[in-house]
Structure formats: structure tokens, C-alpha cells
Design an enzyme around this catalytic site. Structure first.
Site: not given
Ligand code: CP
Ligand code: NVA
Length: 308
Positions: A265, A107, A293, A226, A134, A137
Site C-alpha cells: 500500500c 483518517r 487509489r 505492509d 483500511h 486501500q
Molecule cells: N497507502 C496509504 O493509505 O497511503 P497514505 O498514508 O500516504 O495515505
Molecule cells: N498499516 C499502515 C498503513 C499505512 C497506509 C499504517 O496504519 O500506518
């Protein structure tokens, strides 16, 4: 090397194989305790490294439990705790980890970091969220839709509301690769990535960018949103003001219709992109989505490691 960097590079056949495996594995362990490994434990003797440059709840726990259920193990760390945080290059990090573990989930803030890791690691690399996409997700979201409706995603109609962010970009890719209609209700100035849009449209995707919420959701099978402020972005009154007409509230869900599922998400910012009445309401599938997930990560890991 079968990296899982983005949905378009995995392709339609790969995505369908991953979705089908996730449905089947989830069904095969109905009623089991969560820590019990799957009967075939297909990733016994495999270790996944997970590196986080940003916070995570779902991605961290679901990948960790996914490896346990597949019979494997994990090593979880933040990038700041590694020599990466002191300037060791991503290329050298990739070469070292490729000698020590079987796959890497990253990540990261910058999509280029992910691509750099994949370029130099001769083991599978999985995108656990970047500034651009992402994909894990969005596959969990599609799994949830198919499970709740009993219908394949192909031919359905999805309505995205709010920021044109990493989630929106992956949804655009999914729609154009798998073949479902997507309407995006996004205010001016907050559009999805232009290159992602252009490639998806060139692929023949049915993607409409609208500037109002009501026509975006009318008759849609899924209403999805989101946070308006993604991790690492600056909060601004101007952005929140621009987003407010795209809030998913009871009135907007009524315009979508009773058939529409609500997805998010998570984490949610209740009172901003979604109201309590919607996220806690009868059309919401967000807790199934969060659980899924786990089931989709398992199938992604199996695809990456040549076990599908
Ligand atoms: N939806 C998602 O990716 O959640 P986290 O940021 O908690 O991993
Ligand atoms: N768009 C959000 C998704 C979190 C899972 C972010 O990048 O923070």
C-alpha cells in the site's frame, strides 16, 4: 445512510459495483490530463470534507483528485486544526459538518471515532484508515490485481506477509466477502484482529493463518505486505526481529513463482518488509496500485452518494 466504513458492511454486490465502476471510469479517460473532469462530472455541486488525524500522501491526493475529476470540490484539514482538537465532541462535529458538506472522509487513530462520526452524520462517512481497517486501500489493491491479470479476484489466492495490522484486517474481510483464498504469514503475537478473523471465518472465508513465509506464498497469485510499524505504533527491536523471517525478498518471490504480483500500500520501508529488488522488480505493481487509489475513490464516492 450508505457509509463506507468497512468492506463487510458494503457487501459483495456493493463491492462488485464499486470495482466495476472504477475499471470503467479509468478506461474512459485514457490519455487525458489528470485535472480534466470526467465527461459526466457526476459530483458537480458536491463537496467532500477530509479530516486527517494522521499523516497521508496517497489518501489525501487521491480523494482530492477524485473529487476534481467527478466535478466536485474538497475541504481538507487536520483534526488538530479543528475544534475537535480542543475537545468538541465527534457527535457535535458530525452534526455540524452534515449541514455544511455532502460527505466526509476521516483518517483516525481509533475506529470508534469513525463509528461515532457515522452515527451522528446524516451524510456518507468514508473510512480513510483507522487502527482496525483500511478498506479503500484493499479495494484499490483488488482493482490492480484484476487490471493486471484480466481475471476477477474471485477464486484467486493471496498471500499476506508480516504484521496482522489494519491492512491485513481489511484483506481478511475482502477475501471472505468476495470469495478468494487468503494465507496469512504472521509471527506469533502479531495476529490480525480476533473479531475480524472470527467473523470472516464464520462467513465461510478461506483464510489460513501460517507461521512461516515460504508455505504462505507458494503458488499465490498475489504477495502483499505492509510496514511492520504502523502510524502511532512504537518501534521495537523485538518486533522487527519477529518480522524479519517474513520479509518479501527475491528468494521469497521465487518461492511464490513468476505468476505472483507484488503489492504494497506504501509508504514502504525498503530493507525491512520488502527489498529494493522486489519493489522495483518486474513482479511489482505498486505504482499502478497507488494510481488506482484515485480510480477506486471515485467509485466509492459515487456509491456513497447514490450515483452508481
Ligand atoms: N497507502 C496509504 O493509505 O497511503 P497514505 O498514508 O500516504 O495515505
Ligand atoms: N498499516 C499502515 C498503513 C499505512 C497506509 C499504517 O496504519 O500506518
Amino acid at each position: 445512510m450508505p457509509h463506507f466504513l468497512d468492506l463487510a458492511t458494503v457487501g459483495r454486490a456493493g463491492l462488485r459495483a464499486i470495482l466495476d465502476a472504477a475499471h470503467a471510469r479509468k478506461a474512459a479517460r485514457t490519455g487525458w490530463t489528470r485535472g480534466r473532469p470526467d465527461a459526466d462530472a457526476p459530483l458537480a455541486d458536491h463537496t467532500l470534507a477530509m479530516i486527517f488525524e494522521k499523516p497521508s500522501t496517497r489518501t489525501r491526493f487521491s480523494f482530492d483528485m477524485a473529487m476534481r475529476q467527478l466535478g466536485g470540490t474538497t475541504i481538507v484539514t487536520s483534526a488538530g486544526e479543528m475544534q475537535l482538537g480542543r475537545g468538541e465532541t465527534i457527535a457535535d462535529t458530525a452534526r455540524v459538518l452534515a449541514r455544511l458538506v455532502d460527505a466526509i472522509m476521516l483518517r483516525t487513530n481509533s475506529h470508534e471515532t469513525l463509528e461515532g462520526l457515522a452515527e451522528y452524520a446524516d451524510i456518507p462517512v468514508i473510512n480513510g484508515l483507522t487502527d482496525i481497517s483500511h478498506p479503500c486501500q484493499i479495494l484499490a489493491d483488488i482493482l490492480t490485481f484484476e487490471e493486471r491479470t484480466g481475471k476477477p479476484v474471485e477464486g484467486s489466492c493471496w498471500a499476506w506477509l508480516g504484521d496482522g495490522n489494519n491492512m491485513a484486517n481489511s484483506l481478511i474481510e475482502a477475501a471472505s466477502v468476495l470469495g478468494f483464498d487468503l494465507r496469512l504469514g504472521v509471527p506469533h503475537g502479531y495476529d490480525p484482529d480476533q473479531a475480524v478473523m472470527a467473523t470472516a471465518c464464520a462467513r465461510g472465508g478461506s483464510i489460513d493463518l501460517l507461521r512461516a513465509a515460504a508455505p504462505t506464498v507458494e503458488g499465490a497469485d498475489v504477495v502483499i505486505t505492509d510496514t511492520w510499524v504502523s502510524m502511532g505504533q512504537a518501534d521495537s527491536k523485538e518486533k522487527l526481529g519477529a518480522m524479519m523471517p517474513f520479509q518479501v525478498n527475491a528468494a521469497l518471490m521465487a518461492k511464490a513463482g513468476d505468476q505472483a504480483l507484488f503489492l504494497h500500500c506504501l509508504p514502504a520501508h525498503r530493507g525491512e518488509e520488502v527489498t529494493d529488488a522486489v519493489i522495483d522488480g518486474p513482479q511489482s505493481a505498486v505504482w499502478d496500485e497507488a494510481e488506482n487509489r484515485l480510480h477506486i475513490q471515485k467509485a466509492i464516492l459515487l456509491w456513497c452518494l447514490g450515483k452508481l
